[in-house]
Design a protein around this motif. Sequence first.
Motif, PDB file in Angstrom:
ATOM      1  N   LYS A   4       0.842  -1.192   0.000  1.00  0.00           N
ATOM      2  CA  LYS A   4       0.000   0.000   0.000  1.00  0.00           C
ATOM      3  C   LYS A   4       0.886   1.254   0.000  1.00  0.00           C
ATOM      4  N   PRO A   5       0.389   2.388  -0.506  1.00  0.00           N
ATOM      5  CA  PRO A   5       1.223   3.600  -0.577  1.00  0.00           C
ATOM      6  C   PRO A   5       1.813   4.014   0.761  1.00  0.00           C
ATOM      7  N   GLU A   6       1.052   3.807   1.828  1.00  0.00           N
ATOM      8  CA  GLU A   6       1.527   4.232   3.154  1.00  0.00           C
ATOM      9  C   GLU A   6       2.678   3.380   3.679  1.00  0.00           C
ATOM     10  N   ALA A   7       2.998   2.269   2.989  1.00  0.00           N
ATOM     11  CA  ALA A   7       4.100   1.399   3.418  1.00  0.00           C
ATOM     12  C   ALA A   7       5.358   1.587   2.579  1.00  0.00           C
ATOM     13  N   ASP A  32       5.405 -19.889  -6.027  1.00  0.00           N
ATOM     14  CA  ASP A  32       4.262 -20.392  -5.250  1.00  0.00           C
ATOM     15  C   ASP A  32       3.541 -19.285  -4.488  1.00  0.00           C
ATOM     16  N   LEU A  33       4.281 -18.374  -3.888  1.00  0.00           N
ATOM     17  CA  LEU A  33       3.632 -17.308  -3.123  1.00  0.00           C
ATOM     18  C   LEU A  33       2.976 -16.268  -4.018  1.00  0.00           C
ATOM     19  N   SER A  34       3.186 -16.349  -5.327  1.00  0.00           N
ATOM     20  CA  SER A  34       2.412 -15.505  -6.244  1.00  0.00           C
ATOM     21  C   SER A  34       0.921 -15.800  -6.100  1.00  0.00           C
ATOM     22  N   GLN A  35       0.614 -17.030  -5.687  1.00  0.00           N
ATOM     23  CA  GLN A  35      -0.786 -17.402  -5.518  1.00  0.00           C
ATOM     24  C   GLN A  35      -1.419 -16.684  -4.321  1.00  0.00           C
ATOM     25  N   MET A  36      -0.676 -16.519  -3.234  1.00  0.00           N
ATOM     26  CA  MET A  36      -1.177 -15.725  -2.106  1.00  0.00           C
ATOM     27  C   MET A  36      -1.208 -14.249  -2.466  1.00  0.00           C
ATOM     28  N   HIS A  37      -0.232 -13.805  -3.238  1.00  0.00           N
ATOM     29  CA  HIS A  37      -0.253 -12.421  -3.701  1.00  0.00           C
ATOM     30  C   HIS A  37      -1.507 -12.167  -4.531  1.00  0.00           C
ATOM     31  N   GLY A  38      -1.880 -13.144  -5.350  1.00  0.00           N
ATOM     32  CA  GLY A  38      -3.098 -13.018  -6.128  1.00  0.00           C
ATOM     33  C   GLY A  38      -4.348 -12.907  -5.274  1.00  0.00           C
ATOM     34  N   LYS A  39      -4.280 -13.420  -4.057  1.00  0.00           N
ATOM     35  CA  LYS A  39      -5.401 -13.304  -3.120  1.00  0.00           C
ATOM     36  C   LYS A  39      -5.380 -11.977  -2.371  1.00  0.00           C
ATOM     37  N   GLY A  40      -4.251 -11.231  -2.484  1.00  0.00           N
ATOM     38  CA  GLY A  40      -4.175  -9.931  -1.825  1.00  0.00           C
ATOM     39  C   GLY A  40      -3.024  -9.747  -0.860  1.00  0.00           C
ATOM     40  N   MET A  41      -2.067 -10.686  -0.816  1.00  0.00           N
ATOM     41  CA  MET A  41      -0.919 -10.561   0.083  1.00  0.00           C
ATOM     42  C   MET A  41       0.073  -9.532  -0.447  1.00  0.00           C
ATOM     43  N   ALA A  42       0.502  -8.610   0.390  1.00  0.00           N
ATOM     44  CA  ALA A  42       1.588  -7.694   0.034  1.00  0.00           C
ATOM     45  C   ALA A  42       2.847  -8.508  -0.239  1.00  0.00           C
ATOM     46  N   ALA A  43       3.594  -8.131  -1.265  1.00  0.00           N
ATOM     47  CA  ALA A  43       4.677  -9.010  -1.712  1.00  0.00           C
ATOM     48  C   ALA A  43       5.888  -8.243  -2.213  1.00  0.00           C
ATOM     49  N   ASP A  87       1.105  -2.123   8.893  1.00  0.00           N
ATOM     50  CA  ASP A  87       1.097  -3.240   7.952  1.00  0.00           C
ATOM     51  C   ASP A  87       1.497  -2.776   6.556  1.00  0.00           C
ATOM     52  N   PHE A  88       1.527  -3.719   5.611  1.00  0.00           N
ATOM     53  CA  PHE A  88       1.955  -3.419   4.244  1.00  0.00           C
ATOM     54  C   PHE A  88       0.805  -3.470   3.241  1.00  0.00           C
ATOM     55  N   GLY A  89      -0.411  -3.653   3.738  1.00  0.00           N
ATOM     56  CA  GLY A  89      -1.565  -3.514   2.866  1.00  0.00           C
ATOM     57  C   GLY A  89      -2.239  -4.779   2.408  1.00  0.00           C
ATOM     58  N   SER A  90      -1.910  -5.908   3.002  1.00  0.00           N
ATOM     59  CA  SER A  90      -2.569  -7.150   2.605  1.00  0.00           C
ATOM     60  C   SER A  90      -4.071  -7.086   2.894  1.00  0.00           C
ATOM     61  N   PRO A 149      -8.038  -8.797   0.894  1.00  0.00           N
ATOM     62  CA  PRO A 149      -8.598  -9.493  -0.264  1.00  0.00           C
ATOM     63  C   PRO A 149      -8.634  -8.617  -1.514  1.00  0.00           C
ATOM     64  N   GLY A 150      -7.989  -9.087  -2.587  1.00  0.00           N
ATOM     65  CA  GLY A 150      -7.991  -8.360  -3.857  1.00  0.00           C
ATOM     66  C   GLY A 150      -7.177  -7.093  -3.890  1.00  0.00           C
ATOM     67  N   ALA A 151      -6.328  -6.873  -2.885  1.00  0.00           N
ATOM     68  CA  ALA A 151      -5.633  -5.592  -2.751  1.00  0.00           C
ATOM     69  C   ALA A 151      -4.739  -5.245  -3.932  1.00  0.00           C
ATOM     70  N   PHE A 152      -4.152  -6.250  -4.576  1.00  0.00           N
ATOM     71  CA  PHE A 152      -3.180  -5.951  -5.633  1.00  0.00           C
ATOM     72  C   PHE A 152      -3.595  -6.578  -6.965  1.00  0.00           C
ATOM     73  N   ALA A 153      -4.894  -6.613  -7.179  1.00  0.00           N
ATOM     74  CA  ALA A 153      -5.416  -7.285  -8.368  1.00  0.00           C
ATOM     75  C   ALA A 153      -4.987  -6.629  -9.671  1.00  0.00           C
ATOM     76  N   ASN A 154      -4.644  -5.359  -9.645  1.00  0.00           N
ATOM     77  CA  ASN A 154      -4.348  -4.628 -10.878  1.00  0.00           C
ATOM     78  C   ASN A 154      -2.902  -4.141 -10.990  1.00  0.00           C
ATOM     79  N   ASP A 155      -2.008  -4.720 -10.187  1.00  0.00           N
ATOM     80  CA  ASP A 155      -0.641  -4.176 -10.230  1.00  0.00           C
ATOM     81  C   ASP A 155       0.246  -4.830 -11.277  1.00  0.00           C
ATOM     82  N   GLY A 156      -0.232  -5.886 -11.974  1.00  0.00           N
ATOM     83  CA  GLY A 156       0.556  -6.504 -13.035  1.00  0.00           C
ATOM     84  C   GLY A 156       1.792  -7.190 -12.547  1.00  0.00           C
ATOM     85  N   ALA A 157       1.800  -7.652 -11.296  1.00  0.00           N
ATOM     86  CA  ALA A 157       2.995  -8.268 -10.730  1.00  0.00           C
ATOM     87  C   ALA A 157       3.304  -9.577 -11.424  1.00  0.00           C
ATOM     88  N   GLY A 158       4.590  -9.881 -11.491  1.00  0.00           N
ATOM     89  CA  GLY A 158       5.029 -11.151 -12.056  1.00  0.00           C
ATOM     90  C   GLY A 158       6.476 -11.378 -11.737  1.00  0.00           C
TER      91      GLY A 158
END
Length: 477
Positions: free
Chosen positions: A370-373, A402-413, A462-465, A467-476
């Motif tokens: 999240k921006p505040e982190a 593997d943790l990309s899957q938790m990131h897809g659920k909204g985990m800060a990464a 916290d770092f912003g985790s 549900p769906g928190a980073f759905a549009n960031d294009g992470a990979g």
Amino acid sequence: MRHPSLTLLAASLLLASGVACAADTTIPSAAVKTAEQLRDKAMHDDTGYRIVTSLTEIGPRLAGSPADQRGVDWAVAEFKALGFDKVYTEPVTYPKWVRRSEHGAIVSPFPQRLVLTALGYSPGTPKGGLTAQIVRFEGLDALKAANPAAIKGKIVFVDYRMHRYKDGHDYGVGSPIRVEGPVIAQAKGAAGYLLRTVGTDPHSRTPNTGVTGFRDQTKTIPAAAVSNPDADQLERALATGKPVTVRLDLDCGIEGQYTGANVIGEITGAKHPDQVVAIGGHLDSWDPGTGAIDDGAGVAIAMAAGKLIHDLPQRPDRTIRVIAFANEEMGLWGGRAYAEKHAGDVRKFQLGTESDFGAGQVWRMSASVKPEARGAIEQIAKVLSPIGVAYDAKRPGGGGSDLSQMHGKGMAALSLTQDGTNYFDWHHTAADTLDKIDPKDMAQNVAVYAAFSYMAAQADGDFGSAPGAFANDGAGD
């Protein structure tokens, strides 16, 4: 100057309307100092190298093989020996694919043996092998555009040559050729599929195996990768202008289902034990080598980082959770099972990332938070900078395989990019052995993981985790 009474009035109105001012996440100075000490200690510590040495003694850990269970048993015992407070497993069920033998040859215009390796989820060939003419394509787009009439009954050969890059980005071209190519070829009526190995060693006859995209076992064709020198030989044969016929003889395929396990070790947080910093690697490997760089190194890096934090005089505020994932190689089975099980707790994941790109030095860090982190990420970057890690604030963080899957659920990464210049010389080959790991590079990786994990665990905020928190960031990754 802003009038004090107006400022208080504005704040009161915001609170009354249910809008709270988000506080910045920061890392206390004492935690930064401890992280620097952890970093410096880790740079001269051989725990990670000793762990990966032990793991490779098990040998190749193909998911569903007898060595798979030996790897699980090893991980449970190793977590306990390192002093982790809690050690447990979570079941992961997946198709069991086996490899028994593989042979190939050019039949005409001049007989030549081909060195090849069957790809994951490939079926075997009929008894006596498959003999057919090959048809060559330069890449995946050419295959997609091909007329099925030119493919029907033939062996498709996709001839894309990967190149070395520090960040390994050419794998983004090579991997889809291996995963998607066989599925496309089957749909167009091909009898079999060959590709130039998804690897960068131009001289070694050690083809890189890997998984295909076959999921419906009623719609498969035999699929294999040939080494770079053997692909060159196919090119020379095709250059004669004569039809080139190849024989494939693969004995492999799926034998029912298998239940393996994610193995998890925790250093329990003293203040917020239910909040976790998640790190890890995957425990399985392909079968030609011993899985040293893919991904024994990642498991060892995370375990060693946890061990160094465990040995501090006081427990971290939050729990450090190290996950040795099951069956990443055949389709992120462990990561997907973990994310499905823990998606409802995504807010409790403070920050996470996985090491799955060998053991070269970490040289770049990026983050999805999240921006505040962002200020806290900059604090982490400042601690990591002296050991060669640059912070790229413009790139997202994917969390690793593997943790990309938790990131897809909204985990800060985070993404912690290692030097992969030579990684694809050895990736998924018989050359994936312990000698490819430099102990000093391994120590630098452990230093990175120990320092960032501890700082995240001690952060105020916290770092912003969510549900769906980073759905549009294009992470990979």
